[in-house]
Design a protein around this motif. Structure first.
Motif, PDB file in Angstrom:
ATOM      1  N   ILE C 353      19.929 -13.458 -15.808  1.00 17.76           N
ATOM      2  CA  ILE C 353      21.205 -13.551 -14.699  1.00 17.76           C
ATOM      3  C   ILE C 353      22.769 -13.729 -15.706  1.00 17.76           C
ATOM      4  O   ILE C 353      23.592 -13.337 -15.137  1.00 17.76           O
ATOM      5  CB  ILE C 353      20.947 -14.541 -13.623  1.00 17.76           C
ATOM      6  CG1 ILE C 353      22.365 -14.557 -12.568  1.00 17.76           C
ATOM      7  CG2 ILE C 353      21.191 -15.943 -14.106  1.00 17.76           C
ATOM      8  CD1 ILE C 353      22.032 -14.775 -11.475  1.00 17.76           C
ATOM      9  N   PHE C 354      22.218 -14.367 -16.776  1.00 12.15           N
ATOM     10  CA  PHE C 354      23.286 -14.669 -17.705  1.00 12.15           C
ATOM     11  C   PHE C 354      23.373 -13.437 -18.699  1.00 12.15           C
ATOM     12  O   PHE C 354      24.167 -13.414 -19.445  1.00 12.15           O
ATOM     13  CB  PHE C 354      23.101 -16.017 -18.265  1.00 12.15           C
ATOM     14  CG  PHE C 354      23.276 -16.973 -17.306  1.00 12.15           C
ATOM     15  CD1 PHE C 354      24.392 -17.415 -16.701  1.00 12.15           C
ATOM     16  CD2 PHE C 354      22.119 -17.892 -17.109  1.00 12.15           C
ATOM     17  CE1 PHE C 354      24.595 -18.389 -15.784  1.00 12.15           C
ATOM     18  CE2 PHE C 354      22.246 -18.954 -16.194  1.00 12.15           C
ATOM     19  CZ  PHE C 354      23.557 -19.214 -15.637  1.00 12.15           C
ATOM     20  N   ALA C 355      22.400 -12.661 -18.951  1.00 14.93           N
ATOM     21  CA  ALA C 355      22.425 -11.759 -20.229  1.00 14.93           C
ATOM     22  C   ALA C 355      23.080 -10.729 -19.780  1.00 14.93           C
ATOM     23  O   ALA C 355      23.057  -9.791 -19.060  1.00 14.93           O
ATOM     24  CB  ALA C 355      21.010 -11.272 -20.456  1.00 14.93           C
ATOM     25  N   ALA C 356      24.003 -10.318 -20.729  1.00 14.30           N
ATOM     26  CA  ALA C 356      24.899  -9.057 -20.669  1.00 14.30           C
ATOM     27  C   ALA C 356      24.047  -7.818 -20.873  1.00 14.30           C
ATOM     28  O   ALA C 356      24.544  -6.717 -20.255  1.00 14.30           O
ATOM     29  CB  ALA C 356      26.096  -9.028 -21.539  1.00 14.30           C
ATOM     30  N   GLY C 357      23.194  -7.915 -21.671  1.00 14.68           N
ATOM     31  CA  GLY C 357      22.310  -6.754 -21.901  1.00 14.68           C
ATOM     32  C   GLY C 357      23.106  -5.505 -22.704  1.00 14.68           C
ATOM     33  O   GLY C 357      22.764  -4.525 -22.617  1.00 14.68           O
ATOM     34  N   SER C 358      24.097  -6.047 -23.542  1.00 16.72           N
ATOM     35  CA  SER C 358      24.853  -5.145 -24.418  1.00 16.72           C
ATOM     36  C   SER C 358      24.130  -4.398 -25.238  1.00 16.72           C
ATOM     37  O   SER C 358      23.480  -5.145 -25.817  1.00 16.72           O
ATOM     38  CB  SER C 358      25.952  -5.680 -24.867  1.00 16.72           C
ATOM     39  OG  SER C 358      26.596  -5.028 -25.857  1.00 16.72           O
ATOM     40  N   THR C 359      24.287  -2.898 -25.359  1.00 16.90           N
ATOM     41  CA  THR C 359      23.423  -2.305 -26.705  1.00 16.90           C
ATOM     42  C   THR C 359      24.440  -1.747 -27.547  1.00 16.90           C
ATOM     43  O   THR C 359      24.190  -0.993 -28.357  1.00 16.90           O
ATOM     44  CB  THR C 359      22.770  -1.278 -26.009  1.00 16.90           C
ATOM     45  OG1 THR C 359      23.413  -0.582 -25.255  1.00 16.90           O
ATOM     46  CG2 THR C 359      21.593  -1.888 -25.050  1.00 16.90           C
ATOM     47  N   SER C 360      25.885  -2.273 -27.479  1.00 13.56           N
ATOM     48  CA  SER C 360      26.851  -1.447 -28.267  1.00 13.56           C
ATOM     49  C   SER C 360      26.801  -1.725 -29.735  1.00 13.56           C
ATOM     50  O   SER C 360      27.086  -0.798 -30.517  1.00 13.56           O
ATOM     51  CB  SER C 360      28.169  -2.112 -27.649  1.00 13.56           C
ATOM     52  OG  SER C 360      28.105  -3.483 -28.022  1.00 13.56           O
ATOM     53  N   CYS C 361      26.029  -2.866 -30.178  1.00 16.87           N
ATOM     54  CA  CYS C 361      25.949  -3.169 -31.582  1.00 16.87           C
ATOM     55  C   CYS C 361      24.712  -2.592 -32.179  1.00 16.87           C
ATOM     56  O   CYS C 361      24.750  -2.372 -33.600  1.00 16.87           O
ATOM     57  CB  CYS C 361      26.082  -4.388 -31.947  1.00 16.87           C
ATOM     58  SG  CYS C 361      24.497  -5.388 -31.214  1.00 16.87           S
ATOM     59  N   GLY C 505      26.933 -16.296 -13.701  1.00 18.48           N
ATOM     60  CA  GLY C 505      26.331 -15.235 -14.493  1.00 18.48           C
ATOM     61  C   GLY C 505      27.667 -14.326 -14.911  1.00 18.48           C
ATOM     62  O   GLY C 505      27.479 -13.654 -16.131  1.00 18.48           O
ATOM     63  N   GLU C 506      28.528 -13.736 -14.080  1.00 21.68           N
ATOM     64  CA  GLU C 506      29.301 -12.974 -14.326  1.00 21.68           C
ATOM     65  C   GLU C 506      30.296 -13.408 -15.598  1.00 21.68           C
ATOM     66  O   GLU C 506      30.794 -12.846 -16.153  1.00 21.68           O
ATOM     67  CB  GLU C 506      30.321 -12.736 -13.015  1.00 21.68           C
ATOM     68  CG  GLU C 506      29.752 -11.545 -12.149  1.00 21.68           C
ATOM     69  CD  GLU C 506      30.137 -11.441 -10.857  1.00 21.68           C
ATOM     70  OE1 GLU C 506      31.651 -11.584 -10.718  1.00 21.68           O
ATOM     71  OE2 GLU C 506      29.718 -11.101  -9.819  1.00 21.68           O
ATOM     72  N   ILE C 507      30.834 -14.810 -15.175  1.00 20.45           N
ATOM     73  CA  ILE C 507      31.779 -15.454 -16.094  1.00 20.45           C
ATOM     74  C   ILE C 507      30.993 -15.639 -17.578  1.00 20.45           C
ATOM     75  O   ILE C 507      31.326 -15.222 -18.577  1.00 20.45           O
ATOM     76  CB  ILE C 507      31.998 -16.770 -15.882  1.00 20.45           C
ATOM     77  CG1 ILE C 507      32.973 -16.733 -14.287  1.00 20.45           C
ATOM     78  CG2 ILE C 507      32.794 -17.326 -17.042  1.00 20.45           C
ATOM     79  CD1 ILE C 507      32.967 -18.181 -13.668  1.00 20.45           C
ATOM     80  N   VAL C 508      29.454 -15.847 -17.721  1.00 19.54           N
ATOM     81  CA  VAL C 508      29.136 -15.922 -18.880  1.00 19.54           C
ATOM     82  C   VAL C 508      28.831 -14.335 -19.458  1.00 19.54           C
ATOM     83  O   VAL C 508      29.263 -14.293 -20.866  1.00 19.54           O
ATOM     84  CB  VAL C 508      27.485 -16.318 -18.924  1.00 19.54           C
ATOM     85  CG1 VAL C 508      26.797 -16.359 -20.105  1.00 19.54           C
ATOM     86  CG2 VAL C 508      27.462 -17.950 -18.373  1.00 19.54           C
ATOM     87  N   LYS C 509      28.908 -13.529 -18.593  1.00 22.93           N
ATOM     88  CA  LYS C 509      28.916 -12.094 -19.224  1.00 22.93           C
ATOM     89  C   LYS C 509      29.952 -11.609 -19.941  1.00 22.93           C
ATOM     90  O   LYS C 509      30.180 -11.040 -21.049  1.00 22.93           O
ATOM     91  CB  LYS C 509      28.347 -11.085 -18.295  1.00 22.93           C
ATOM     92  CG  LYS C 509      26.730 -11.013 -17.981  1.00 22.93           C
ATOM     93  CD  LYS C 509      26.502 -10.372 -16.679  1.00 22.93           C
ATOM     94  CE  LYS C 509      24.983 -10.343 -16.501  1.00 22.93           C
ATOM     95  NZ  LYS C 509      24.630  -9.788 -14.938  1.00 22.93           N
TER      96      LYS C 509
END
Lengths: 339, 335, 559
Positions: C353-361, C505-509
């Protein structure tokens, strides 16, 4: 007088010519090895065909330069080394190859006094226990009887019996040699090999020890093989004298004969080196100086051993080993020149 | 002898004081921090607070003097209290481990039996194997037995326990499945089966340690025997008609043991100090393992106390070795 | 008929399985746990690390804990207080916990709110040196309303009021036992620290520091049928390799913690078929931290690496971004951790719920990085190293002495060299690097270098405090890069006041995006914890948010 334990009372067999010990053609070769795999390549002939007779109650002196095999001969006789050839006959019994208990029983009858009185005494045993040990081992005496015997022995070599509880290092060289003698006497042996017993001692003490030996011989009718390089002491103590050179006996004769008229050139050379107490005679004395070194016992010269240094050597000496011949006056010699 | 012993003990007092100071300074100079295993996200204020509670921030000489007082006054007094039920040390601060906050000596007392049992037994086993090997090797010098003995001793000296220990585990625990790899400290020996279990779990560490003792002691004994075998008094003993057993075991061995006993006595502190590597491999909770975990955790009071105890033991056993020498060799007198 | 029979048999087997899993207390004998790091005490409040806390969790329990999904569940509390059920005040300034009724300590005495209040007083006592103090920091007062009710009042509105009395780090201790252990006396309470009286499924029967702990089933545990094991043996000592061997190869032990070993070593050992290695992905991430301030030794000590002097090179975000673009995180993860790691671009990788799951890097882009550095004015010199205004683009990268990290250092040095950055490597012993002595220049908090690499994580499943550590003015120990962004700070403040989990969750992302776009900290690898579990042990559930042994009361022996 020292009491003799009954068990040890020897039957006084009278052998034919009163010879207590006869060794014939005795030899001891130490093998030598060389190379990576240690192949045997010959040997050191420390003792090489020695013939000796020691008469009962007498003293035979064995003289020679250091390294000539005198000490080894003494040790082989006591079977501290196993001979590689020849025979040892003690009191009519061939002891050349006996072993085990028989040998140990024989040891009670033949003893040795060593050259270094310090090294021959176990530093961790008291004098009493050093003397007592053979008594225990041979199960001769027990308890107070044993104590008394130890005191007697110490007394007989001129030491205070109270010393029994002390350690060897607390004594002087002369005292230690007396302990060594007491130790050798413990089992009332008939025959004692004295291996240069005085050469490590002060001159003043040498005479005491020699006199003690002489005295004991008379009291206990001992037979000695006296190994020494000190010719004057030998003259003082011995009845017969054998001269050794490079593992062989060169000459054997009664004392007076050999000192008066040596037959072998080596004996002559040795005797010429003995100083004479008279300064005038000493100055006039002709010395025979031998040249060169003693050859290696691993590779002795052909023919006569002495020929490389002999002043009178000739062709025959290099080819033929001189025979061990008996000459007039009950003397033996191994030399082509001797008449 | 007594005078000598007392004099030696007196001399060792300044030595030990100096050692304690050196140990203390070295530990203080060494890098490291007892709180380094806390999560990095822990706020620094919390850390500072914990440091203060441990007393790390006190001036150095205060820490040193406090330790001296604790080691030489409070701990002995506490021992007295325990023995006689008195209460002198109530409320006094004993030496406290930073890791466990338990008294250092309580933990050492808990660890010592395992070390004494395993390392001590290994020492005894090692000696019992070493003596016959040393004797026979010397008596039959250059024989096949001697050659094999020499080879195995060299191997025993050369192979470190972190190798032989792991090898033993692989062979006896993993492939053969005979012995456990982990020493169970809580095993209570009260029956035959638990006794056998105790033997099984001690087998590997004891053997790994014994190999090293055997290797070095048998070498010492062999060379010492060789020195003595050629002595005249040995010949004398033979000439006296002593049997070979008496000659070798009484005359030669007793004299040869003089230097060997000294070596054995000097090795005794290691029984108390434990075996760091071997204890670690087999998870024997002995003093060695205690020391290494304390070092890893930067538990300064524990390391300091242990190191100092080792120093005391070494000094004491040196003295004992010297006195033994005097007892064994009548030629030596301490006056 | 036949079918019915087989159905019946199946049912019987199923029933048997169920009964074996829910057998009576103590029916399954002994369970043996190997914690090679060896706990040195059983009091988590004084502990020097995780190992003690995990061991203590068998005995001591908090009011609430996290389950394997990171969801709070009541342990001693009757229920989790929320705004909805009125447990948390509308203004978020207080939380009221209600204890389960009839709870007993292992010595048989009742658990009351006094124990909870005492626990707070114990930890908040400055002389105790409490390791969990951070959780208590915003607390105004803790008071007992009645025997079973405790009210915690905060100084500020607190969105997540579950920082104290929650998770293994903050269990309830018995007031009676620790009454004499307050203040400076805390470290001398050896008996209490070794043999705490707890409410958990087990009771300590023998404690040997740094070695072995024996526990037996708590006779007063609230569930009469649990735990299934009558005894627990926790053994310490040795190393990870030996521990893995004992569980996976020889089968002497049932469970081993913290088996950080090379992946191939573990898979080789698993062939013994005695046990399996279990991976748990929690919040641990290996990071590169960029120093945004000047660590130059020419500065006075009190100004070195402080916000007063921006970093001459790294204060330019383009440089930091270029450095990040030059990294191939997947390669690093593969080389260093294998299946025990995953490349990541999030500083909060979990819970979902807190993980942005970004793959940009994740995509390595060397030419892009070079372009970016060109843009920033760093021109390639004749030796391949870039420079600007006569200054070379040279950085020092520090990490702890550790084979994997040192390997990473070398690889990163190569990549950065490829884009024209000269890198000097240093490695420092972990006990020095993570040391707490402020006068030691080598610590991670002093950060007298340009970049450093180490792993960070947060306990529990809520990243609130973790996110807060990167706000302006936070101490250098928490905010290692000396990062400061007012937007970020504003969002963190908002997070602090938000109780709703979805909104949090949204804020942490969002926070994640801001922080990651700043390239002040660069996540590299999301790391898993590894445990060894015997095939004969059932009921284990790996938990990254709380103690690994959180459900030891449910463990049983596979029959």
């Amino acid at each position: 007088m020292i009491s003799e334990p009954s068990t040890l009372k020897r039957d006084k067999r009278v052998s034919d010519d009163d010879v207590l010990l006869r060794i014939s053609n005795l030899s001891l070769h130490f093998p030598t090895y060389r190379g990576v795999f240690g192949r045997q390549d010959g040997g050191i002939r420390a003792v090489d065909g020695v013939n000796l007779d020691v008469r009962r109650g007498r003293t035979l002196g064995l003289v020679g330069e250091s390294g000539c095999g005198k000490t080894t001969t003494g040790r082989v006789i006591l079977r501290l080394y196993d001979p590689t050839g020849g025979r040892i006959v003690f009191d009519g019994e061939d002891i050349t190859h006996i072993g085990g208990n028989k040998l140990r029983r024989m040891r009670a009858r033949m003893q040795m006094i060593f050259q270094d009185p310090q090294a021959c005494l176990n530093p961790r045993m008291t004098v009493g226990s050093i003397i007592a040990e053979p008594l225990n081992e041979h199960g001769v005496l027990r308890g107070t009887e044993k104590e008394r015997r130890i005191c007697e022995l110490l007394d007989s070599v001129g030491l205070n019996p109270k010393f029994a509880n002390r350690y060897p290092h607390e004594f002087s060289g002369g005292q230690r040699q007396r302990i060594g003698i007491a130790r050798a006497l413990a089992l009332s042996p008939e025959f004692i090999v004295c291996d240069e017993p005085i050469s490590a001692l002060d001159v003043s003490i040498q005479a005491q020890v020699v006199n003690l030996l002489k005295d004991l011989q008379e009291r206990l009718s001992l037979t000695y093989l006296f190994i020494s390089h000190d010719l004057s002491m030998v003259r003082h103590l011995c009845d017969d004298v054998a001269v050794m050179y490079l593992g062989k006996v060169m000459e054997l004769a009664p004392r007076d004969l050999i000192y008066k008229n040596p037959m072998h050139p080596y004996t002559k050379a040795l005797l010429s080196a003995v100083p004479v107490p008279d300064p005038r005679l000493e100055r006039a004395r002709q010395r025979i100086v031998l040249k060169g070194d003693v050859p290696s016992p691993a590779d002795p010269p052909s023919g006569c051993r002495f020929r490389t240094r002999c002043p009178v050597a000739f062709d025959r000496c290099a080819v033929e080993q001189p025979a061990w011949r008996k000459l007039a006056g009950d003397r033996w010699v191994a030399c082509h020149r001797a008449e | 002898m007594l005078n000598y012993a007392i004099r030696r003990l007196l001399i060792s007092v300044p030595t030990l004081c100096l050692i304690s100071l050196v140990i203390f300074s070295l530990l203080k100079m060494a890098p490291g921090d007892p709180l380094s295993q806390l999560p990095p996200s822990l706020p620094p204020e919390v850390r500072a607070n914990m440091r203060a509670a441990l007393g790390i921030d006190e001036p150095l000489f205060v820490q040193y003097l406090l330790w001296l007082k604790q080691f030489f006054v409070i701990e002995p007094l506490h021992g007295f209290d325990v023995l006689f039920g008195t209460h002198f040390t109530d409320g006094m601060q004993r030496i406290i481990s930073w890791q466990s906050r338990g008294p250092v000596f309580r933990i050492i007392a808990e660890r010592l039996p395992q070390t004494l049992l395993v390392v001590g037994l290994a020492y005894i086993v090692g000696l019992l194997i070493a003596l016959p090997i040393g004797i026979v090797s010397a008596y039959k010098q250059y024989s096949v037995f001697d050659q094999i003995g020499t080879f195995l001793s060299m191997l025993g000296l050369a192979v470190p326990s972190f190798f032989s220990g792991v090898l033993a585990i692989l062979i006896f625990a993993v492939y053969l499945d005979w012995l456990p790899t982990i020493y169970n400290t809580n095993l209570i020996v009260n029956s035959w089966s638990s006794f056998i279990e105790q033997l099984r779990q001690m087998a590997m560490p004891v053997m790994v340690l014994a190999v090293q003792t055997t290797a070095s002691i048998s070498r010492y004994l062999r060379s010492s025997m060789l020195d003595n075998l050629n002595q005249d008094y040995v010949r004398t003993a033979r000439a006296k008609g002593m049997g070979e057993n008496v000659v070798v075991l009484i005359h030669v061995l007793r004299n040869s043991m003089i230097p060997v006993v000294t070596v054995i006595a000097l090795g005794l502190p290691s029984i108390f100090a434990g075996a760091i590597v071997t204890e670690q491999i087999f998870k024997v909770n002995g003093i060695g393992e205690l020391l290494i975990t304390a070092i890893y955790a930067n538990d300064v009071p524990m390391v300091q106390t242990l190191a100092f105890i080792f120093a005391v033991l070494i000094v004491v056993f040196n003295l004992i070795a010297d006195l033994f020498y005097g007892l064994l060799d009548p030629r030596i007198r301490y006056d | 008929m036949f079918r019915l029979k087989s159905l019946l048999t199946g049912g019987v087997i199923a029933t048997l399985l169920v009964t074996s899993a829910f057998a009576k207390r103590g029916a399954d004998g002994i369970v043996k746990i190997l914690n090679w790091q060896a706990p040195s005490m059983m009091n988590p409040y004084l502990a020097g690390g995780d190992k003690e806390v995990i061991a203590a969790s068998l005995v001591l329990e908090p009011l609430a804990g996290y389950d394997e999904n990171g969801v709070l569940f009541p342990r001693l509390a009757a229920e989790i207080p929320t705004v909805e059920n009125g447990g948390v005040a509308e203004d978020l300034k207080s939380i009221t916990w209600k204890l389960k009724s009839g709870l007993k300590w292992s010595d048989g005495s009742p658990v009351t709110s006094k124990d909870v209040v005492f626990t707070a007083n114990y930890c908040m006592d400055p002389k105790v040196g409490c390791a969990a103090l951070a959780g208590f920091q915003g607390v105004d007062k803790v008071e007992a309303l009645d025997d079973l009710t405790v009210k915690v009042t905060f100084k500020e509105p607190t969105g997540v009021p579950y920082t104290l009395f929650v998770s293994q780090w903050s269990p309830i201790i018995q007031a009676n036992q620790f009454a004499d252990c307050l203040s400076a006396k805390a470290p001398t309470c050896t008996e209490a620290n070794f043999y705490p009286i707890g409410t958990g499924p087990f009771v300590v029967t023998s404690f040997k520091p740094n070695d072995a702990i024996q526990l037996k089933a708590n006779p007063n545990y609230r569930d009469a049928n649990k735990p299934a094991f009558a005894e627990v043996n926790v053994k310490g000592g040795g190393d990870a390799l030996g521990a893995a061997r004992a569980v996976l190869q020889t089968g002497e032990y049932d469970y081993a913690l913290n088996l950080q070993l090379a992946p191939d070593v573990l898979s080789e050992m698993e062939k013994g078929d005695k046990g399996k290695a279990g991976f748990t992905f929690g919040t641990t991430v290996e990071f590169l931290f960029m120093n945004l301030t000047d660590p130059s030794p020419s500065l006075p000590p009190e100004e070195r690496s402080t916000a007063k002097h921006p970093h001459p090179i790294l204060s330019d975000v383009r440089v930091r971004k270029a450095l990040s673009m030059a990294l191939d995180r997947a390669r690093l993860s593969d080389i260093g951790y294998g299946s025990m790691g995953k490349p990541t671009c999030d500083f909060v990788p979990a819970p979902p719920i807190f993980a942005a799951g970004s793959t940009s890097c994740l995509q390595q882009d060397i030419p892009g990085a070079k372009r970016l550095l060109d843009e920033a004015g760093w021109r390639q010199g004749p030796d391949g190293i870039r420079g600007k205004d006569g200054e070379k683009l040279k950085l020092t990268l520090v990490t702890t002495t550790n084979p994997v990290r040192n390997q990473f250092q070398a690889i990163i040095k190569q990549w950065w060299h490829d884009i024209g950055v000269e890198v000097e490597l240093r490695s420092i012993d972990a006990s020095v690097f993570f040391g707490s002595d402020p006068s030691n220049p080598e610590t991670y908090s002093n950060f007298y270098a340009d970049a450093q690499m180490w792993a960070n994580y947060f306990s529990g499943s809520d990243p609130g405090a973790y996110a807060e550590s990167y706000t302006c003015g936070q101490s250098h120990g928490s905010n290692t890069p000396r990062y400061c962004d007012t937007n970020y700070d504003a969002l963190v403040t908002e997070l602090g006041k938000t109780a709703d989990i979805e909104k949090r969750g949204e804020i942490v992302k969002k926070l994640n995006t801001i922080l990651m776009d700043s390239y002040a900290i660069m996540p590299l690898v999301w790391r898993a914890g590894v445990s060894g579990i015997s095939n004969t042990l059932g009921g284990t559930a790996s938990n990254a948010w709380d103690s690994e042994l959180w459900n030891a009361q449910d463990w049983y022996r596979n029959k």
